[in-house]
Design a protein around this motif. Structure first.
Motif, PDB file in Angstrom:
ATOM      1  N   MET A  30     -25.418   0.486 -13.830  1.00  0.00           N
ATOM      2  CA  MET A  30     -23.759   0.393 -13.037  1.00  0.00           C
ATOM      3  C   MET A  30     -24.551  -0.814 -11.142  1.00  0.00           C
ATOM      4  N   LEU A  31     -23.947  -1.965 -11.765  1.00  0.00           N
ATOM      5  CA  LEU A  31     -24.560  -2.686 -10.544  1.00  0.00           C
ATOM      6  C   LEU A  31     -23.008  -1.978  -9.332  1.00  0.00           C
ATOM      7  N   PRO A  32     -24.180  -2.070  -7.917  1.00  0.00           N
ATOM      8  CA  PRO A  32     -22.431  -1.415  -7.162  1.00  0.00           C
ATOM      9  C   PRO A  32     -21.889  -2.529  -6.989  1.00  0.00           C
ATOM     10  N   MET A  33     -20.683  -2.280  -6.790  1.00  0.00           N
ATOM     11  CA  MET A  33     -19.364  -3.535  -6.891  1.00  0.00           C
ATOM     12  C   MET A  33     -19.847  -3.996  -5.754  1.00  0.00           C
ATOM     13  N   LYS A  34     -19.366  -4.760  -5.719  1.00  0.00           N
ATOM     14  CA  LYS A  34     -19.308  -6.275  -4.303  1.00  0.00           C
ATOM     15  C   LYS A  34     -18.657  -5.572  -3.644  1.00  0.00           C
ATOM     16  N   GLN A  35     -18.872  -5.650  -2.102  1.00  0.00           N
ATOM     17  CA  GLN A  35     -17.730  -5.633  -1.030  1.00  0.00           C
ATOM     18  C   GLN A  35     -17.347  -6.745  -1.010  1.00  0.00           C
ATOM     19  N   ARG A  36     -16.598  -6.910  -1.111  1.00  0.00           N
ATOM     20  CA  ARG A  36     -15.557  -8.091  -0.550  1.00  0.00           C
ATOM     21  C   ARG A  36     -15.026  -7.441   0.840  1.00  0.00           C
ATOM     22  N   HIS A  37     -14.125  -9.035   1.213  1.00  0.00           N
ATOM     23  CA  HIS A  37     -13.287  -8.561   3.119  1.00  0.00           C
ATOM     24  C   HIS A  37     -11.847  -8.296   1.894  1.00  0.00           C
ATOM     25  N   ASN A  38     -11.702  -6.821   2.076  1.00  0.00           N
ATOM     26  CA  ASN A  38     -10.593  -6.770   1.511  1.00  0.00           C
ATOM     27  C   ASN A  38      -8.849  -6.442   2.689  1.00  0.00           C
ATOM     28  N   PRO A  39      -8.022  -7.634   2.204  1.00  0.00           N
ATOM     29  CA  PRO A  39      -7.379  -7.775   3.138  1.00  0.00           C
ATOM     30  C   PRO A  39      -6.354  -6.707   2.941  1.00  0.00           C
ATOM     31  N   ALA A  40      -6.123  -5.678   2.033  1.00  0.00           N
ATOM     32  CA  ALA A  40      -5.107  -5.292   1.977  1.00  0.00           C
ATOM     33  C   ALA A  40      -5.254  -3.952   2.287  1.00  0.00           C
ATOM     34  N   PRO A  41      -3.855  -3.135   2.345  1.00  0.00           N
ATOM     35  CA  PRO A  41      -3.822  -2.001   3.914  1.00  0.00           C
ATOM     36  C   PRO A  41      -4.625  -0.657   3.202  1.00  0.00           C
ATOM     37  N   SER A  42      -5.138  -0.281   4.087  1.00  0.00           N
ATOM     38  CA  SER A  42      -5.364   1.431   2.901  1.00  0.00           C
ATOM     39  C   SER A  42      -3.878   1.901   2.574  1.00  0.00           C
ATOM     40  N   ARG A  43      -4.150   3.088   1.500  1.00  0.00           N
ATOM     41  CA  ARG A  43      -3.358   3.574   1.164  1.00  0.00           C
ATOM     42  C   ARG A  43      -2.626   4.262   1.911  1.00  0.00           C
ATOM     43  N   LEU A  44      -3.247   4.645   2.434  1.00  0.00           N
ATOM     44  CA  LEU A  44      -2.987   5.909   3.445  1.00  0.00           C
ATOM     45  C   LEU A  44      -1.549   5.089   4.322  1.00  0.00           C
ATOM     46  N   LYS A  45      -2.188   3.924   4.458  1.00  0.00           N
ATOM     47  CA  LYS A  45      -1.306   2.826   6.068  1.00  0.00           C
ATOM     48  C   LYS A  45       0.071   2.204   4.749  1.00  0.00           C
ATOM     49  N   TYR A  46      -0.663   1.946   4.052  1.00  0.00           N
ATOM     50  CA  TYR A  46       0.903   1.326   2.925  1.00  0.00           C
ATOM     51  C   TYR A  46       1.609   2.380   2.599  1.00  0.00           C
ATOM     52  N   ARG A  47       1.082   3.970   2.597  1.00  0.00           N
ATOM     53  CA  ARG A  47       2.323   4.781   3.448  1.00  0.00           C
ATOM     54  C   ARG A  47       3.091   5.340   3.802  1.00  0.00           C
ATOM     55  N   LEU A  48       2.507   4.540   4.462  1.00  0.00           N
ATOM     56  CA  LEU A  48       2.890   4.793   6.197  1.00  0.00           C
ATOM     57  C   LEU A  48       4.353   4.022   6.074  1.00  0.00           C
ATOM     58  N   GLU A  49       4.053   2.901   5.756  1.00  0.00           N
ATOM     59  CA  GLU A  49       4.757   1.505   6.216  1.00  0.00           C
ATOM     60  C   GLU A  49       6.357   1.551   4.695  1.00  0.00           C
ATOM     61  N   ARG A  50       5.615   2.197   3.928  1.00  0.00           N
ATOM     62  CA  ARG A  50       6.527   2.164   2.724  1.00  0.00           C
ATOM     63  C   ARG A  50       7.942   3.637   3.303  1.00  0.00           C
ATOM     64  N   LEU A  51       7.083   4.920   4.096  1.00  0.00           N
ATOM     65  CA  LEU A  51       7.885   5.985   4.904  1.00  0.00           C
ATOM     66  C   LEU A  51       8.101   5.068   5.850  1.00  0.00           C
ATOM     67  N   TRP A  52       8.043   4.375   6.586  1.00  0.00           N
ATOM     68  CA  TRP A  52       9.103   3.834   7.971  1.00  0.00           C
ATOM     69  C   TRP A  52       9.975   2.959   7.141  1.00  0.00           C
ATOM     70  N   LEU A  53       9.919   2.645   6.148  1.00  0.00           N
ATOM     71  CA  LEU A  53      10.822   1.879   5.271  1.00  0.00           C
ATOM     72  C   LEU A  53      12.323   2.088   4.662  1.00  0.00           C
ATOM     73  N   ARG A  54      11.659   3.656   4.588  1.00  0.00           N
ATOM     74  CA  ARG A  54      13.222   5.360   4.551  1.00  0.00           C
ATOM     75  C   ARG A  54      13.544   4.914   5.710  1.00  0.00           C
ATOM     76  N   PRO A  55      15.861   4.432   5.524  1.00  0.00           N
ATOM     77  CA  PRO A  55      16.717   4.468   5.961  1.00  0.00           C
ATOM     78  C   PRO A  55      17.280   5.734   7.369  1.00  0.00           C
ATOM     79  N   GLY A  56      16.640   6.670   6.501  1.00  0.00           N
ATOM     80  CA  GLY A  56      16.394   8.008   6.805  1.00  0.00           C
ATOM     81  C   GLY A  56      15.471   8.095   8.462  1.00  0.00           C
ATOM     82  N   VAL A  57      14.485   8.379   7.777  1.00  0.00           N
ATOM     83  CA  VAL A  57      13.407   8.190   8.769  1.00  0.00           C
ATOM     84  C   VAL A  57      13.141   7.016   9.599  1.00  0.00           C
ATOM     85  N   ARG A  58      13.982   6.618   9.576  1.00  0.00           N
ATOM     86  CA  ARG A  58      13.813   5.739  10.379  1.00  0.00           C
ATOM     87  C   ARG A  58      14.732   5.624  11.499  1.00  0.00           C
TER      88      ARG A  58
END
Lengths: 290, 445
Positions: free
Chosen positions: A1-29
């Motif tokens: 299997m060829l190594p997966m081509k690592q391209r620039h990934n603009p997506a947030p990391s899973r941790l950051k994504y989860r934190l951001e979703r947590l932050w959007l909870r009104p109670g947490v905020r």
């Protein structure tokens, strides 16, 4: 299997994504923005106040700062000025005010001072104010005595509200004022004054006014003569007696008591001598007739 | 087989109801080149407009778009997910962008995708009406009596739409409930797709901490948003020229009667340019979108386009091509796509429809000259369609490329009754139900 081509990934990391979703909870905020800071402040306050030494130091610092401010010359009170008081009262007021001048106006409790001054018997009203230049001014309205009141404890000067102004040693110290006697006589000082004014025609004969049973007045004259006045409307009753006196010289006669309590007519009580004399004269007249 | 399908789709249906009650749903269009996420907010009904049952449900058709996130998608080929973590990253990115714009967290997502080689089946069922009057139970009965064709291993039904009811020789009924008759027949349109892409999508959405509350085929949803009411009523085909796949959907009497997809799209045009002109893929894409066309004129021979690579080191060499050369490369591929579409439509019997209108939509429909070319290949009645206007949608998301996303929003807000909205009659469910009761006893005692 060829190594997966690592391209620039603009997506947030899973941790950051989860934190951001947590932050959007009104109670947490809400908790993070309001609850947490408030809890921290409350905890800090609690810690601070649970330490007795620290609290004492804070208290001392606050007191020190207050003292420094109080010591400023702008706030000093240097003199006391009392207006509207007679010389005797002036001394008394100064004694009551009990000021240690110069003092700071921050330490001065003006309201309490006023209460102390007003509580003096001879003072009807007082106003206490600080004026510019560090003068404490006490303006006094003195009570004016209008009558002498005798009760079980002695002689008192009373003002028109019946308030005792001062003690009096002897009646002859203030012969110009009328004398009132009896239980609760001081409550009806204005009425007593009215009666005395109506009795001006027999000024020289009036001894004083006696309050009977805390409900009506007796006008006491010399030669043990008494005019008993009714409970209600003593003025017109006295006027009637005065009219009788002018017409018939009633009070010059040998009359003990002029009783005006019955509104219909005056009732006279003669002295014993007079009664006997009257009886003798009547039998004489009957004898002549017989 | 039918039952397990029922269970799955019922669950999704319940999820969707929960999502609408919550008020916020994400609409996710997983395309080959572009991943679009719209966040919809369902507006609660005005106070005086309480439902007949007194239940306060948000007014389903009154929604507004409060967040939009569009990102380039990675790991998607021909509309199917080919690399999971890249696709997941792209979905996360789109969701996060949309959430940021909306300022609100979204927990439910409804997804449409163009891959999975959709296949249409028309099935029919006949049943005697039980009590003279057609009630909901009869409809469930007749739907259950449809003989399901064998669509092979590894395929899953995504849409099962009752298209037409026939009641004692009276056909063309869309809702026979309450009518009197003795024999009820139904024509149902089944749409199946390969199940692996669906499982991949479910997995991807789950890994983004979202609750999947519906799956739709994007050729269907783009038809919902691009065809006007008359076209849906009289019969029309919607051709969604996407990046990796071109979706075809045919509507008649407001019902989807056929859906298909050609596994060719804009990406292939770009690849042709990239290969033919020896250009990097992204430069070829830019060339296509900036200068592309399909009909050459004399002017195009004189139009010289410079093939500048902004990132390449400067050289003395300058490469130029004329616009007609560009058109010469793009046109054959576009013709191939449209001919494929033509072939699918012919195979589906599109000719026999009363009206043969064709609406082109999707990102590829923005190519200049497409209308002329399409008229040449597909017939006279071709127009370029843009998706319907939706409340709150920003200007950048109103282009034809967002047809399927907007259509999915319309689909979730105003869903058509599907087969699984009706109860299966008890005699068909019997074995299932007893087995479930037994299992319940075994689990609890």
């Amino acid at each position: 299997m060829l190594p997966m081509k690592q391209r620039h990934n603009p997506a947030p990391s899973r941790l950051k994504y989860r934190l951001e979703r947590l932050w959007l909870r009104p109670g947490v905020r809400f908790m993070a923005l309001r609850g947490l800071p408030m809890a921290v402040i409350a905890c800090a306050g609690l810690l601070l106040f649970s330490d007795a030494e620290l609290r004492a130091r804070i208290d001392a610092a606050v007191a020190d700062m207050r003292d420094q401010i109080a010591a400023r010359p702008e706030l000093a009170v240097r003199s006391l000025k009392v207006t509207g008081a007679s010389p005797r009262l002036l001394l008394r007021v100064k004694q009551v005010a009990d000021l240690d001048l110069p003092a700071s106006s921050l330490d001065l409790d003006v309201a309490a001072l006023r209460v102390r001054v007003v509580n003096l018997p001879a003072v009807e009203d007082a106003d206490v104010r600080l004026t510019t230049g560090g003068t404490l001014e006490i303006g006094i309205v003195e009570r004016i005595p209008v009558a002498v009141w005798r009760n079980e404890e002695g002689l008192f000067l009373v003002d028109r509200h019946g308030q005792a102004v001062a003690r009096l040693n002897q009646r002859t110290d203030r012969p110009d004022l009328p004398l009132i006697v009896g239980e609760a006589a001081n409550d009806m000082v204005p009425e007593a004054l009215t009666i005395m004014r109506l009795a001006e025609g027999i000024d020289d004969r009036v001894r004083g006014l006696q309050r009977v049973g805390a409900r009506r007045w007796d006008l006491v004259l010399d030669r043990n003569q008494v005019i008993r006045l009714p409970e209600t409307e003593p003025g017109p009753a006295l006027n009637r007696v005065m009219a009788l006196h002018q017409a018939e010289d009633l009070l010059e006669r040998d009359v003990r008591v002029v009783d005006m309590r019955d509104g219909e007519r005056p009732v006279l009580r003669l002295s014993i001598d007079a009664v006997e004399e009257l009886r003798r004269l009547r039998t004489e007249m009957q004898g002549e007739d017989a | 087989m039918m039952s397990s399908l029922f269970q799955e789709q019922r669950k999704l249906r319940q999820q969707r109801e929960v999502a609408i009650r919550r008020g916020v749903v994400a609409v996710l269009d997983i395309g080959t080149t572009k991943l679009a996420c719209l966040i919809l907010q369902f507006v609660p009904p005005p106070a005086n407009d309480a439902g007949a049952a007194g239940v306060k449900m948000p007014h389903a058709s009154a929604f507004r778009v409060i967040g939009v996130g569009t990102v380039q998608s990675h790991g998607v080929e021909f509309g199917d997910i080919s690399a999971m973590d890249q696709a997941e990253n792209a979905i996360r990115n789109a969701i996060q962008k949309a959430q940021k714009m909306a300022g609100q967290r979204v927990d439910h997502a409804i997804v449409c995708f163009s891959g999975g080689t959709p296949r249409s089946y028309g099935v029919e069922g006949v049943v005697e009406v039980a009590n003279g009057e057609v009630v909901e139970q009869d409809i469930g009965n007749v739907l259950a009596h449809c003989d399901i064709p064998d669509f092979g291993e590894g395929r899953e039904v995504v849409h099962a739409l009752p298209v037409n009811f026939t009641l004692d020789h009276r056909t063309g009924l869309s809702d026979p409930r309450g009518q009197i008759g003795s024999q009820l027949a139904v024509d149902m349109h089944l749409l199946t797709v390969a199940d692996t892409p669906i499982h991949n999508i479910i997995q991807c959405v789950r890994r983004c901490d979202l609750e999947l509350s519906g799956i739709a085929v994007s050729s269907y949803t783009s038809g919902l948003s691009s065809l006007v009411e008359d076209e849906q009523e009289l019969g029309a085909a919607c051709v969604d020229l996407g990046g990796g796949a071109t979706g075809i959907s045919v509507f008649l009497k407001r019902q989807l009667i056929y859906a298909d997809a050609v596994r060719l799209g804009g990406v292939h045009v770009t690849r042709d340019l990239s290969a033919g002109l020896h250009l990097r893929y992204d430069i070829a894409e830019r060339l296509k979108t900036m200068h592309g066309g399909l009909v050459a004129t004399g002017q195009d021979d004189r139009d010289v386009i410079e093939l500048a690579d902004p990132k390449a080191p400067p050289t003395d060499e300058r490469r130029t091509i004329t616009r007609s050369e560009l058109i010469g490369i793009m046109r054959p591929r576009m013709e191939e796509i449209l001919e494929d579409v033509r072939a699918r439509l012919d195979a589906a019997g599109f000719d026999s429809l009363p009206s043969q209108r064709i609406v082109l939509t999707g990102g590829g429909s923005q190519t200049p000259g497409l209308e002329t070319l399409a008229q040449h290949i597909l017939g006279r009645q071709v127009r370029i369609g843009r998706p319907m206007r939706v409340h709150g949608l920003p200007q950048l998301a109103t282009g034809p490329g967002f047809a399927s996303a907007v259509g999915l929003a319309l689909h979730i807000s105003n869903p058509q009754d599907e087969c699984w909205d009706f109860d299966i009659p008890a005699d068909r469910m019997g074995a299932q139900r007893i087995r479930r009761a037994v299992r319940w006893f075994r689990d609890n005692w």
